[in-house]
Design an enzyme around this catalytic site. Structure first.
Site, PDB file in Angstrom:
ATOM      1  CB  SER D  45      -0.995  -0.055   1.169  1.00 64.26           C
ATOM      2  OG  SER D  45      -1.722   1.012   1.172  1.00 64.26           O
ATOM      3  CD  GLU D  46      -0.838   3.721  -3.737  1.00 61.59           C
ATOM      4  OE1 GLU D  46      -0.699   2.632  -3.577  1.00 61.59           O
ATOM      5  OE2 GLU D  46      -1.150   4.263  -4.438  1.00 61.59           O
ATOM      6  CG  ASN D  47      -1.216   4.382   2.913  1.00 61.09           C
ATOM      7  OD1 ASN D  47      -1.414   3.330   2.204  1.00 61.09           O
ATOM      8  ND2 ASN D  47      -2.017   4.310   3.768  1.00 61.09           N
TER       9      ASN D  47
END
Lengths: 231, 218, 231, 218
Positions: D45-47
């Protein structure tokens, strides 16, 4: 989680060929991959290019690889602790590329992070700048530096899990976590290997995505270069 | 003439409360001994530590805890550990306020040479080029002359340089000098018992003398 | 250790002037500096430029600053959760600079790390590339992107000590630690403020050297944008 | 014609053991439901998370643990948390093997448009431009045609593009197609009951048909 464990150092380094470009973690003799260095000594390979901040000492660390004439070129920031290194360099048996330490760290970080080049002020106006593009930003001059990558990065951590997640100890962290993503294959040796779920996800210094092989090392000597104590 | 310890002691007076400081190997390391106890400063070691403590007791020596000179050290309450990219992000980004380091030569425009002697074995620049290219304040600690008696404060460096226009102040065994933005060494203080004439004769770069030059006070 | 504590949010933001360039941590509503946003609302300032991955929602986070017309320009990667934002933008009351999220993160990181510019593949051939220098390295085309810095970076951590050392929790970490060094002044609000020595030096995500002011916040709402549960 | 879940199910067959994968919002998120249990893959998840777990139970919901779509999630054993710069270093550096994302249009040379419709409110590209510029393998999940019946597989994108020459494979409600390196959509599989003629009529870009086109198998 994906299991990255291999049996031991021998299995981890078995496919490293002559002429390979290696990165090796450590600062001085602190945080160096002792087990992998020993296993490399047993391989019949040479012409290695090694990216490492230092070059070990005569009878320990990368110095052992130098003594066996396995190294063609060192890419380092400081190599002053090694007489055999000096001899080979003066004899023309060894090449050396000296790079400011921060530039070395950032080039390695860039290599792992998909940044092909960046600008830094270090070395402007010095012989490090020779042949490099310079450029002014907001009134200050910078050099353009390229990313560094390797065929294998060989690192040492304190704790790791089977998914390759790593935690370092003290200043033995140094170049180790940033070299992991800069190698096509990253080999991590750890003092303590645990199962997945045993490390706190919030305390991991190097995510397992960067590590392809991991094993628990043994018989760590952890030699001290300059034992200094207070009374 | 000042001893090495006295040079360090004089430099310690340049340190300001709340600063983050990087100390080079040699005389700069001694500066830590003279920072007043009531002053809160944090020493950075570029191999990955903020908050260098004293050398450890014999029983506390840890091979996983060394400084940039590869000496075993200890941490303080509030210390932080980090990797080499973060360490130089800190340095390059100007977060380290003060760098104190040794030199072989300093030129009157603030260039510094301290990493290489042609014909001698090259050891490498380590973090010195990053430090001198980045810190907002750079103080050099060195002997005024070489062992053979040559001035180390020159019109132009003869050795390969480490960085350009970066040195702000120099503390030697003879004097405290500042680098003038337009070039030249401004003589600020004399070591006890050392005359202006003496300093003049041992400074090969342009020396700027403005009125009476006071003796150092420790 | 140097003590960075200030009394509260009001004291921390008191000197932020109109026209300031601010960075604010958070992803969506996770990890946003709630206390500082509230304190900013009480100041009579405007024309702020805010670097933040998102722009909050209508009645929470940066949305509150937008509603009070305190913001001149947003620099973000995704602003799609905010109707007031849309209205102001269409009316020409607000400027927006949309940046790919990875480029935004790296520009912020570069700003804190003394790297004035770097190359990235993101946005090549798109309207993001308009007016930017492109360059080929090893057969692939990249854009040159500049570092981002701010007058103040305003971040939120889980735990912090009085020297400004910070630990984040979960995915509330996001842009917070990388914004700290990119602001001339970094203000950190934390849920739990402890004395120096109470955090493990090996577990700190953001070194205190980057933080100029720290305080313990209160009454965290931590609003959830999309509550999704499994049965 | 495939349902959204069937598109996701078909894409799941492209996943290989040991891969790190980034799933976009919408159909791509559904792919996670169809990855076989005996396959070890890690979702990014790129966060700032590697190892996305299922949505949490009501009592375990944590506002400090969300995915890139801002949904509350859980972690798995072996998960890792990190900051946004590290997350995109991971993506840009090619460490994430596979990106699956939605699109408004794909062109026959592999360009993708999925972030902006002129005249409509711009929401922003989020991490999409970084993802498509970086991953070694990019699969698009989308409907073959827009709601108004226009083909979304075009000779050239009409909308502002997100990235060039990056899409490797497209799975729609009608077909599985690969992008030919020299341009064109190679028709690899038909959805059950959908004819080649039907796909041809709904593909405005160049369609390459090599011999018999098999029906998808799930």
């Amino acid at each position: 989680m994906i299991n990255k464990t291999v049996k031991d150092a021998k299995a981890a380094v078995a496919d490293i060929p002559s002429g390979a470009m290696l990165m090796m973690g450590g600062f001085g003799l602190s945080g160096i991959p002792e087990n992998c260095i020993s296993a490399l000594l047993d391989l019949d390979i040479n012409n290695l290019t090694i990216v490492s901040n230092n070059a070990g000492v005569d009878d320990f660390g990368i110095g052992l690889l130098l003594k066996k004439h396995m190294v063609k070129k060192m890419i380092s920031s400081y190599v002053g602790e090694n007489a055999e290194f000096e001899r080979q360099l003066l004899q023309g048996e060894l090449e050396v590329d000296l790079i400011p330490q921060g530039t070395l760290a950032e080039r390695v970080r860039a290599g792992g992070a998909g940044i092909p080049a960046f600008f830094t002020p270090a070395g402007v106006g010095t012989e490090v700048a020779e042949g490099k593009e310079t450029r002014e930003f907001d009134g200050k001059v910078y050099l353009m530096e390229r990313a560094l990558k390797a065929d294998f990065s060989i690192i040492k951590a304190w704790k790791g899990d089977t998914a390759g997640n790593l935690i370092f100890k003290g200043t033995a962290r140094n170049f180790n976590p940033i070299m992991a993503p800069a190698g096509k294959i990253c080999i991590a040796e750890v003092e303590v290997l645990v199962g997945v779920g045993e490390l706190d996800p919030n305390e991991i210094h190097c995510p397992g995505i960067y590590v392809q092989r991991i094993f628990q090392g043994k018989n760590y000597e952890k030699r001290i270069e300059k034992r200094t104590v207070s009374n | 003439m000042l001893s090495k310890d006295q040079i360090a002691q004089r430099i310690a007076k340049e340190v300001k409360n709340g600063q983050y400081i990087n100390l080079g190997i040699g005389i700069p390391t001694l500066v830590a001994n003279y920072i007043p106890d009531d002053m809160e400063v944090v020493l950075q070691s570029e191999n990955g530590l903020l908050g260098i403590g004293p050398f450890p007791k014999e029983e506390d020596v840890d091979p996983d805890l060394i400084n940039a000179g590869k000496q075993t050290i200890s941490m303080l309450k509030g210390s932080v550990l980090f990797d080499s990219a973060e360490s130089f992000a800190m340095i390059r980004g100007g977060h380290v306020h003060l760098t104190i380091l040794g030199a072989m030569e300093v030129s009157e425009n603030g260039d510094i040479a301290n990493w290489k002697i042609p014909g001698k074995m090259v050891k490498g620049m380590g973090g010195a080029m990053d430090l001198v290219a980045s810190a907002e304040n750079i103080i050099v600690a060195m002997q005024h002359c070489s062992k053979s008696g040559e001035s180390k404060l020159l019109p132009k460096c003869t050795l390969p340089i480490t960085g350009v226009h970066c040195v702000k102040k120099i503390v030697t065994d003879l004097a405290v000098l500042e680098v003038h933005p337009a070039g030249g060494f401004i003589l600020k203080e004399r070591a006890p018992g050392v005359s202006v004439e003496d300093i003049k004769s041992k400074t090969s770069g342009k020396l700027i003398i403005n009125g009476e030059v006071p003796e150092m006070v420790f």
